[in-house]
Design an enzyme around this catalytic site. Structure first.
Site, PDB file in Angstrom:
ATOM      1  N   ARG A  15      -0.222  -7.308   0.977  1.00 31.37           N
ATOM      2  CA  ARG A  15      -0.653  -6.087   1.649  1.00 31.37           C
ATOM      3  C   ARG A  15      -1.979  -5.569   1.102  1.00 31.37           C
ATOM      4  O   ARG A  15      -2.616  -4.722   1.719  1.00 31.37           O
ATOM      5  CB  ARG A  15       0.419  -5.007   1.498  1.00 31.37           C
ATOM      6  CG  ARG A  15       1.826  -5.487   1.760  1.00 31.37           C
ATOM      7  CD  ARG A  15       2.823  -4.355   1.774  1.00 31.37           C
ATOM      8  NE  ARG A  15       2.905  -3.781   3.099  1.00 31.37           N
ATOM      9  CZ  ARG A  15       3.586  -2.676   3.386  1.00 31.37           C
ATOM     10  NH1 ARG A  15       4.205  -2.008   2.432  1.00 31.37           N
ATOM     11  NH2 ARG A  15       3.643  -2.224   4.607  1.00 31.37           N
TER      12      ARG A  15
ATOM     13  N   LYS B 223      20.215  10.377  -1.511  1.00 29.57           N
ATOM     14  CA  LYS B 223      20.455   8.953  -1.714  1.00 29.57           C
ATOM     15  C   LYS B 223      21.747   8.777  -2.514  1.00 29.57           C
ATOM     16  O   LYS B 223      21.963   9.442  -3.521  1.00 29.57           O
ATOM     17  CB  LYS B 223      19.274   8.345  -2.477  1.00 29.57           C
ATOM     18  CG  LYS B 223      19.091   6.853  -2.318  1.00 29.57           C
ATOM     19  CD  LYS B 223      17.728   6.456  -2.879  1.00 29.57           C
ATOM     20  CE  LYS B 223      17.440   5.001  -2.615  1.00 29.57           C
ATOM     21  NZ  LYS B 223      16.085   4.627  -3.080  1.00 29.57           N
TER      22      LYS B 223
ATOM     23  N   GLU C 233       0.086   0.018  -1.764  1.00 34.22           N
ATOM     24  CA  GLU C 233      -0.483  -1.074  -2.541  1.00 34.22           C
ATOM     25  C   GLU C 233      -1.999  -1.159  -2.412  1.00 34.22           C
ATOM     26  O   GLU C 233      -2.704  -1.476  -3.382  1.00 34.22           O
ATOM     27  CB  GLU C 233       0.144  -2.406  -2.119  1.00 34.22           C
ATOM     28  CG  GLU C 233       1.602  -2.566  -2.505  1.00 34.22           C
ATOM     29  CD  GLU C 233       2.569  -1.966  -1.495  1.00 34.22           C
ATOM     30  OE1 GLU C 233       3.788  -2.057  -1.715  1.00 34.22           O
ATOM     31  OE2 GLU C 233       2.094  -1.399  -0.478  1.00 34.22           O
TER      32      GLU C 233
END
Length: 631
Positions: free
Chosen positions: A386, A282, A358
């Site tokens: 969610r 990244k 979640e």
């Protein structure tokens, strides 16, 4: 002229030389750094996606072949290569390019996806549709940035692997991170894959040497091939994918475009579902991002960040943690963005990062509460959607004392439709026993957080806005649990909810200038509806509610229902976010566009009062019923 200026679409990439493609990759990184540093957005993930995206567009033929991106913030390079480079300087600006895929922008975008772990399910359905329609098209799903820590991704993989004739390629962009370093057993397993990439060379060497021995060699190779799985599990244990029945290719250096093209070409030719494991970094190619330990510039942060709502929460939770050893915290791969990092540093054994999961986070919190602890679950408001079923039936049904802290509630702006936290207060209205608090300023964040954590027999929710915290707005009185902010008369009762309390005061000042007497209150706790609100409604001629949540089923609707149920006839007008997907823009611009500003609200309220008074004056007596006509 830059090479990038000559790329009008993916087809233009296919005739470029290796050197030109190398130069193009460098140009793309320069554009990303320059543009995103100015507009804001997701820099680190896209710097790591340059070579993968080039390879995808050179091997596959978009838009005939469909490219589906998980966590759609990884699509900046894709936008640059699909004809949107001339408008890239408008990224995330009002009227400009979205920070996520957008069907309105390009035929190369199909899924406007900015929530994680969903791309494989989209891809599964697309590939099955093309197979049934007998269309010779490939589907490529790019998942990464922690997306494989979500359970939905594994549900999809389980189904994809069962269909051995799907023309579907899954690219795992394995950068070891989501916002922060990816955690969990899967992350550890992928780390071992990244660090032991030599098994294919060993197998190729064995095959080459045995192939030179006729009769004995090939049978012996087949015997040794049976050991292949064990060899792979020892040197690069990707057995979890092959056990599902997926063909596995990799690990591949995701910053080596040639290697990526070769891997994708082989996967394309296979004729069934293939998983290509690409290892990337990244922020690759930009030293400042590579060296950033927090999140590799996942999002560009301002040089001088003002004190925000999240900062207030973070500081207060640490204070509570020192007083309450039973308080623990849970995050879904968002330790820093939700403000839980400080708590984790202070109490490392009391913080749990479950990855982008979640649903698991919420039910795990229920278990923690059943075990005698008080969990604080930190989520973005939009991500609570969610895990609604888990909140309803795993937490509320069992009367678990869990506190949910919803960051980025209301209009968030730049990230567009999927990130506005405009559904939480509507969804939460239907949860029995749940208590919902909406603080209007930083002082109330700390105050209400402490009150929420004292509740041990029901879920509590604290929701607040994005960005710089509002100046403290102190009350002049308190009735029950409701703060009175303004009291000049009984013409209009304005209920300002959470971040809209300051706007409610602005409206009151404008109405006062027109001669109307106004009372402004902040309920603080907006669910259940406080009985004093009904009593105040009976004392006023009109009631107005203002919230930064969708109007349908929101706090205004709940207050109006409570007033009706009590037999109070005071008219109620609720103002909130219209029930539609909002385009990306700065928060003030969106509030202006949807009419949630002091000036616009005051105008509408005055028109409401004037219209009602006019109706009363012009009505003719209804002699048959003894009341004004139309009443």
């Amino acid at each position: 002229m830059r090479l990038l200026d000559t790329v009008g679409g993916p087809a233009d990439l296919k005739d470029l030389t290796d050197q030109q493609l190398t130069d193009l990759a460098a140009e793309i990184r320069d554009v990303l750094v320059e543009t995103v540093s100015r507009t804001g957005g997701h820099l680190g993930p896209n710097l790591g996606m340059v070579e993968i995206t080039l390879a995808m567009h050179r091997v596959f033929d978009s838009p005939r072949d469909r490219l589906v991106y998980d966590t759609g913030h990884q699509t900046y390079v894709h936008k640059l290569l699909t004809g949107r480079a001339p408008k890239f300087d408008t990224l995330r600006q009002q009227g400009g390019l979205s920070g996520y895929p957008s069907q309105a922008e390009s035929e190369h975008d199909i899924v406007e996806n900015s929530h994680a772990s969903t791309s494989l399910s989209y891809a599964d359905g697309l590939a099955k549709a093309y197979r049934l329609r007998k269309e010779d098209r490939h589907v490529v799903a790019l998942i990464g940035d922690g997306g494989l820590t979500g359970g939905m991704a594994w549900e999809a993989l389980n189904n994809i692997a069962a269909c051995d004739d799907l023309k579907l390629v899954v690219i795992v962009n394995d950068n070891g991170r989501s916002y922060s370093p990816t955690v969990g057993g899967l992350a550890t397993h992928l780390t071992s894959l990244r660090t032991n990439p030599r098994y294919e060379k060993i197998l190729d060497l064995v095959k080459t040497n045995l192939g030179r021995t006729p009769y004995v060699g090939p049978p012996m190779y087949e015997v040794l091939h049976g050991v292949k799985k064990g060899l792979k599990d020892m040197l690069a244990p990707q057995g979890m994918f092959e056990d599902l029945g997926l063909k596995y290719v990799g690990p591949v250096d995701g910053h080596d475009r040639v290697a990526m093209e070769d891997a994708l070409a082989k996967a394309k030719a296979f004729g069934g579902p293939v998983l290509v494991h690409a290892v990337t970094q990244k922020g690759f190619g930009y030293a400042a991002a590579e060296q950033d330990e927090e999140d590799n510039f996942h999002q560009v942060r301002p040089a001088h960040k003002p004190r925000g709502w999240t900062d207030v929460f973070a500081e207060e939770l640490v204070e509570i943690g020192h007083r309450r050893p039973d308080v623990v915290a849970i995050t879904a791969a968002m330790l820093h963005p939700t403000g839980l990092a400080a708590f984790g540093q202070e109490f490392p054994d009391r913080i749990f990062d479950v990855g982008i999961a979640e649903q698991h986070a919420v039910t795990s919190a229920a278990g923690l509460a059943m075990g005698g602890l008080h969990p604080v679950v930190g989520l973005y408001a939009t991500f609570l959607n969610r895990a609604f079923d888990q909140l309803l039936l795993d937490v509320a049904l069992h009367k678990c004392g869990v506190t949910f802290v919803l960051d980025r509630a209301g209009v968030t702006g730049d990230d567009g439709a999927s990130h506005n936290g405009m559904w939480d207060m509507s969804l939460l209205q239907v949860v029995p026993g749940l208590r919902l608090a909406a603080p209007r300023d930083g002082k109330r964040v700390a105050e209400l957080l402490n009150e929420a954590i004292e509740v041990d027999d029901a879920p509590t929710v604290l929701r607040y806005a994005k960005g710089e915290v509002f100046p403290d707005l102190d009350a002049i009185d308190r009735i029950g649990t409701t703060d009175v902010l303004v009291r000049t008369g009984t013409d209009v009762l304005i209920v300002g909810i959470g971040a809209m309390a300051a706007t409610a005061v602005d409206v009151a000042e404008r109405l006062g200038a027109q001669g109307f007497g106004v009372t402004v209150v902040d309920p603080r706790w907006v669910k259940p509806v406080a009985p004093e609100l009904v009593e105040l409604a009976a004392e006023h001629k009109f009631v107005v509610t203002i919230e930064d949540n969708g109007r349908v089923g929101g706090c205004g609707a709940a207050i109006a229902q409570a007033i009706r149920d009590a037999g109070v006839g005071t008219p109620v007008r609720d103002f909130g976010i219209p029930q539609r997907f909002l385009d990306h823009a700065k928060r003030p611009a969106i509030l202006q566009e949807i009419g949630l500003t002091g000036q616009e609200l005051a105008r509408e309220v005055i028109e409401l009062i004037t219209r009602d008074q006019g109706d009363a004056i012009t009505s003719e007596p209804d002699t048959a019923r003894g009341r004004p006509a139309g009443a």
